[in-house]
Design an enzyme around this catalytic site. Sequence first.
Site, PDB file in Angstrom:
ATOM      1  N   LYS A  73      -2.210  -9.595  56.365  1.00 26.50           N
ATOM      2  CA  LYS A  73      -2.348  -9.125  54.980  1.00 26.50           C
ATOM      3  C   LYS A  73      -2.826 -10.266  54.084  1.00 26.50           C
ATOM      4  CE  LYS A  73       1.168  -5.583  55.672  1.00 26.50           C
ATOM      5  NZ  LYS A  73       2.585  -5.225  55.595  1.00 26.50           N
ATOM      6  N   ASP A  75       2.918  -1.108  48.271  1.00 27.90           N
ATOM      7  CA  ASP A  75       3.204  -0.465  49.560  1.00 27.90           C
ATOM      8  C   ASP A  75       3.465   1.031  49.366  1.00 27.90           C
ATOM      9  OD1 ASP A  75       2.975  -1.936  51.897  1.00 27.90           O
ATOM     10  OD2 ASP A  75       4.937  -2.890  51.696  1.00 27.90           O
ATOM     11  N   GLN A 133       8.248  -7.329  53.322  1.00 29.08           N
ATOM     12  CA  GLN A 133       7.997  -6.878  54.691  1.00 29.08           C
ATOM     13  C   GLN A 133       9.293  -6.359  55.338  1.00 29.08           C
ATOM     14  OE1 GLN A 133       4.867  -6.811  56.173  1.00 29.08           O
ATOM     15  NE2 GLN A 133       5.815  -5.763  57.887  1.00 29.08           N
TER      16      GLN A 133
END
Length: 293
Positions: free
Chosen positions: A52, A119, A96
């Site tokens: 990412k 997200d 994460q």
Amino acid sequence: MQLLDGKFVSEKIKQDIAAEAAEFLTSSGRKPHLVAILVGNDGGSETYVASKMKNCEKVGFQSSLIRYDNSVTEAELLAKVEEINNDTGVDGLIVQLPLPKHIDPEKVTEKIDYRKDVDGFHPVNLGRMMRNLPCFIPATPYGIMLMLQAYGIDTAGKHCVVVGRSNIVGSPMSILMGRNANPGNCTVTLTHSKTINLKEMCLQADILIAAIGRKNYITADMVKPGAIVIDVGMNRETSATTKSGYKLYGDVDFEHVAPIASWITPVPGGVGLMTIVGLLKNTLASAKGEIYA
Ligand code: NDP
């Protein structure tokens, strides 16, 4: 069989994102900025976050990685999220997953300012998605929709069977495929571990989306000839034959399913790359104030 090639599509979309990021830099004097928080040393998480961050650099975003070891307390993590929420120089924040057991992922997800939740996991974004309002769509389902769009796949009226009902993949995927939109307008069946006759369900699918987390679980006898097969699975196994020391397997037995599918995503090289595109698009949209002013 034709490949839904995540590498090809993601590279193409990233070129457009890079062009928009450059325009944004010229007009605003800054780059879109994504912050990622990584707790612990899980091999998979390390790889995904590194990818990412690398992709942010590639498209001209600023990226910052904040690392904690497994001993970080929930309070410390929540305080950091709060700090980033208040930082006007940050457009997107991701934490994460998975987190260590002593930290409640729901609390962390809800703590993230929904306006920076690129997200798309925050209840506000999921709720707005349900109501078809502007929102950050969860990155993986968003990436899959972009892939279907890029290949001009006609989904209207098709029967879409989603295997897996997680909050971040299966459930939002089922909502998006059933929406009155293109892609969308499917008749959707959402299946899970308590589904009886999963094989019969899958055999009815014109579009089969597997988000299970079990290597090669969808076998050729579960797939209708001509079906479109989307494999979300990312199952890591250690391997002595690869440079990285591990190998990725999908939830679909690609070798045997590919010959009977009309379209199929490979693993790796499919949905994983599109997830990153979804994340980048959300971050850019956040920087430009396109979703929330
Ligand atoms: P979860 O573990 O949160 O959810 C898995 C889902 O699969 C659950 O709903 C579960 O049912 C269902 N399931 C498990 N076993 C069976 C079974 N035997 N039959 C039918 N359904 C079953 O996983 P995620 O949704 O987070 O991830 C799924 C996979 O996708 C993983 O491999 C993950 O690594 C990968 N992934 C890939 C991404 C990418 O970018 N490509 C991004 C995110 C995830 P129940 O609810 O009943 O327990």
